[in-house]
Write an enzyme that holds these catalytic residues in place. Structure first.
Site, mmCIF file in Angstrom:
data_model
loop_
_atom_site.group_PDB
_atom_site.id
_atom_site.type_symbol
_atom_site.label_atom_id
_atom_site.label_comp_id
_atom_site.label_asym_id
_atom_site.label_seq_id
_atom_site.Cartn_x
_atom_site.Cartn_y
_atom_site.Cartn_z
ATOM 1 C CB CYS A 85 -0.928 0.003 1.207
ATOM 2 S SG CYS A 85 -1.862 -1.533 1.388
ATOM 3 C CG HIS A 341 -6.384 1.389 0.333
ATOM 4 N ND1 HIS A 341 -5.177 2.006 0.031
ATOM 5 C CD2 HIS A 341 -6.054 0.294 1.081
ATOM 6 C CE1 HIS A 341 -4.188 1.318 0.585
ATOM 7 N NE2 HIS A 341 -4.682 0.267 1.198
#
Length: 395
Positions: A85, A341
């Site tokens: 991420c 996200h």
């Protein structure tokens, strides 16, 4: 070391599944960033792009080379960064160092991902690859499980009744939704602004005690930034946003971090590097886009960054100290939980938000008044990679 400025930013809307390829999505964000910088593609000297799952989600490896050609940055060096991420944040940090060193004057950095297009099953399977492959993932430790365990550990460590902690976490969710509902680039734009505490607490359980509204969505999207040396930046814009501090650190498997949890040691090392380079302290930060993949992650991050005492972040959210107008405005974009996200692009999306906030360009209702200093915080895996960056108004 030369001063480095953000002179242009671009971002697609973060969404659920869509048909555009990663190259096409990145081109949208990159073209916006280059155009905003008053540059042309041939002015870009190098491309740094974060992407974690392109091989799996559309069978496209080496996306960086095709992205460079697609936007007209012909024959430039193009590098891909993978840090789960935190992929885009790693890319931007490296781009910063190349410009700061004086080797390049103008570079493009950003990220891209199509996690939502993968569908829940494949996305969950591939996300889990960013935990330890020998002991964690084979034992069923997916990321909801990681943060559910951290929730129990947090409650036990700080002697907070679990139901009380769940209510504090619900306040995090409610704030994120309220901000994200007025962010046109957000995945939940126009949604959930008035969600109640009861609805958050009573939504279906994903991994006890985390409910659906404690968890961020899978997302598709891209974001890009143009970095330039101070000399060049002054010619391109009258509103340069300087990147004044960067930090990055790593940790091993979750089991090897057990003596420190629920705190994330890599975050504390990384953020202190960024503070030291920028000559700032936590109280100097006006707003922060932090890594809130789950509501408990917001509390852990806000404490690790030094904004609140350990075990007290939940109280801060209850008092509005983490909101716009409070001690520090946390995730006015809506954060990962509401803005979305797309993991390879998330860090670049955070930089997009901080830059526009410092320029005073975001929508009324989520603009942080007179913001001068902002910070990003991006977590890769279950604490394996942490990147922090500090930005300041340059006018």
């Amino acid at each position: 070391m030369k001063k480095v400025a953000v002179v242009g930013v671009g971002e697609t809307k973060f969404t659920g599944p869509q048909f555009k390829t990663e190259v096409e999505l990145f081109a949208e964000a990159a073209t916006e960033a280059i155009t905003e910088s008053n540059l042309k593609p041939q002015d870009i000297k190098a491309l740094f792009i974060g992407n974690a799952l392109g091989d799996f989600d559309e069978g496209q490896g080496m996306v960086q080379a095709y992205a460079a050609e697609n936007i007209g940055c012909l024959y430039v060096p193009a590098n891909r960064y993978e840090g789960a991420c935190a992929s885009a944040s790693i890319a931007i940090r490296d781009a910063f160092m190349w410009v700061a060193s004086g080797y390049y004057d103008i570079v493009l950095a950003g990220g891209i991902e199509r996690a939502a297009t993968m569908g829940t099953g494949l996305a969950t399977r591939t996300f889990a690859m960013f935990s330890d492959a020998r002991y964690e993932y084979p034992a069923g430790v997916t990321f909801p499980a990681v943060f559910a365990m951290l929730t129990h550990l947090y409650a036990d460590n700080y002697k907070i009744p679990l139901q009380k902690l769940r209510e504090q976490m619900a306040r995090v969710t409610m704030q994120s939704y309220r901000h994200g509902a007025i962010n046109p680039k957000g995945q939940f734009y126009g949604k959930n602004a008035d969600i109640s505490l009861e609805k958050v607490l009573n939504s279906f359980v994903v991994c006890s005690p985390l409910t659906l509204h404690d968890c961020c969505p899978f997302s598709d999207g891209a974001a890009a930034v143009v970095l330039a040396s101070e000399r060049v930046a002054k010619k391109l814009t009258d509103k340069p946003v300087y990147l004044t501090g960067v930090g990055q650190a790593s940790c091993g498997p979750l089991g090897n971090q057990k003596e420190y949890l629920p705190r994330i040691r890599a975050r504390e090392i990384s953020s202190r590097q960024a503070y030291k380079m920028a000559g700032k302290e936590p109280q100097d930060i006006d707003l922060c886009e932090l890594h809130d993949c789950f509501s408990i992650a917001s509390l852990i991050a806000a404490e690790g960054l030094g904004f609140f005492e350990y075990g007290k972040a939940g109280e801060a959210w209850e008092k509005g100290e983490a909101d716009i107008g409070g001690k520090v405005a946390i995730n006015p974009s809506g954060g990962l939980k509401s803005k979305g996200h797309p993991i390879g692009a998330t860090g670049a999306g955070q930089v997009y938000e901080i830059t526009r906030q410092l320029r005073g360009e975001v929508e009324p209702g989520r603009q942080v008044p007179d913001a001068r200093t902002g910070m990003t915080d991006t977590l890769g895996g279950d604490g394996g990679t942490l990147v922090n960056m500090i930005f300041e108004r340059g006018w």
